[in-house]
Design an enzyme around this catalytic site. Structure first.
Site, PDB file in Angstrom:
ATOM      1  N   CYS A 270      46.348  37.578  43.382  1.00 56.36           N
ATOM      2  CA  CYS A 270      44.924  37.797  43.098  1.00 56.36           C
ATOM      3  C   CYS A 270      44.451  37.060  41.848  1.00 56.36           C
ATOM      4  CB  CYS A 270      44.609  39.289  43.021  1.00 56.36           C
ATOM      5  SG  CYS A 270      45.384  40.172  41.638  1.00 56.36           S
ATOM      6  N   HIS A 318      44.027  44.541  39.951  1.00 59.39           N
ATOM      7  CA  HIS A 318      43.529  43.625  40.987  1.00 59.39           C
ATOM      8  C   HIS A 318      42.232  42.985  40.517  1.00 59.39           C
ATOM      9  CE1 HIS A 318      43.481  41.940  45.007  1.00 59.39           C
ATOM     10  NE2 HIS A 318      42.203  42.244  45.116  1.00 59.39           N
ATOM     11  N   HIS A 330      38.960  37.118  47.525  1.00 59.55           N
ATOM     12  CA  HIS A 330      40.147  37.579  46.794  1.00 59.55           C
ATOM     13  C   HIS A 330      41.399  37.397  47.634  1.00 59.55           C
ATOM     14  CE1 HIS A 330      40.692  41.926  48.511  1.00 59.55           C
ATOM     15  NE2 HIS A 330      40.060  41.190  49.387  1.00 59.55           N
TER      16      HIS A 330
END
Length: 356
Positions: A270, A318, A330
């Site tokens: 990520c 994240h 993402h």
């Protein structure tokens, strides 16, 4: 149609399809276990598919947090390795300089020995010739200054060399400590991912399909709640020039697989995706989502613009890039590819702006 509107249209289509195919009661409670969900003979009831989904999600989130720890340790190790190389070069230069200065000092000592302990300038001072006497005084002073200069530079160089050596030793210790952290984080990541994959592998094909649907339903439910809160009403700002470049880079990676620790070009995690996107836009940013949250300027959600980074979960484990119209791009988790998603489909911790 520009890239942002294309992305927006894609998100809208995904959400619309979810509305059409997803019964409302699916959000209220999981479907009752089928005959394949019964116990395996151990006497303990098998978990429902929704419970399995939550457990897998938790495992991947823990793996994400461990990935951040691994990436941070790797980044620090790289910096310390670079620093050690610089110090090693400085030590070599210092040692060479010390050898040269010692040679100069030795030459001066040998000259004094040959002249009976007196430099040539001092011998001129003993002359009856006034001019030679004055020249001798000047040369003595020059000789003294030169000798003091050599000794002073030798002392400073030796002190610098001691500092370089000490700093190199300190950096070696830090490097080894970060390697240990990397190894522990890697072990934890692999353990969490292996546990999640084991849970998925125990499901039948139709159960895995239902599991994916449950994931989509959970994300859609959170996105719907976020949009219903009115969060998107004030979010209508244009991206900066660099923000547009970052968004273009990130959306070009759609379809590439998530791999923990990866920074492209074939795969990403990520924060690998977001950091490389902003690097491509000419703005280097921290490597990990936690460091991005800690070090980059924070922005109110209502002030978001495309290119900003949305940090998720209470541990900042994240990150996704906002691309406009309530959507992000993402890299979700192992087993998934870089994709578009609703900006509110996960728990938002906050927003940061790399080019503020």
């Amino acid at each position: 149609m520009n890239r942002r509107h294309c992305a927006s249209a894609a998100i809208t289509l995904v959400c619309a399809l979810s509305v059409l195919i997803t019964p409302v009661q699916a959000f209220a409670k999981p479907a009752p276990p089928s005959s394949s969900d019964s116990g395996s003979g151990s006497g303990a009831p098998k978990k429902s598919l929704e419970e399995v989904r939550k457990e897998i999600d938790a495992l991947y989130r823990k793996a994400g947090a461990a990935t951040d720890a691994y990436n941070l340790a790797e980044e620090k190790a790289e910096k310390q390795s670079d620093e050690i190389v610089k110090l090693a070069r400085a030590i070599v230069v210092g040692q060479s300089k010390i050898a040269e200065l010692k040679s100069q000092a030795g030459a001066q000592a040998r000259e004094q020995y040959r002249t009976g302990g007196l430099p040539p300038g001092a011998q001129f001072m003993l002359s009856d010739d006034p001019q030679l006497f004055l020249d001798g005084v000047s040369r003595v002073r020059e000789g003294q200054q030169a000798a003091q200069g050599v000794l002073g530079e030798l002392t400073r160089t030796q002190q610098d060399l001691e500092t370089y050596t000490k700093d190199a030793g300190t950096n070696w210790k830090k490097l080894e400590a970060n390697r240990v952290k990397q190894a522990k984080a890697k072990k934890k990541i692999n353990a969490q991912i292996a546990a999640a994959k084991k849970l998925e592998s125990q499901l039948k094909k139709e159960e895995r399909a239902r599991l994916l649907k449950l994931e989509q339903e959970a994300e859609y439910k959170q996105q719907t709640a976020w949009l219903s809160s009115g969060a998107l009403k004030e979010i209508n700002r244009e991206a900066s020039a660099r923000g547009k470049k970052a968004v273009a880079f990130a959306t070009d990676q759609i379809g590439k697989p998530y791999v923990w620790g990866a920074e492209g070009p074939k795969s990403y995690d990520c924060s690998g995706l977001t950091s490389q996107a902003w690097l491509a836009a000419g703005r280097p940013i921290p490597r990990t989502s936690q460091e991005q949250w800690r070090l980059l300027p924070h922005i109110a959600i209502k002030d978001m613009r495309p290119g900003d980074l949305i940090i998720y979960h209470s541990d900042a484990s994240h990150v996704g890039m906002y691309i406009g119209d309530g959507a992000i791009v993402h890299a979700p988790r192992p087993g998934r590819n870089v994709t578009l998603a609703g900006a509110g489909s996960m728990q938002i911790l906050g927003v940061v702006r790399p080019d503020k």
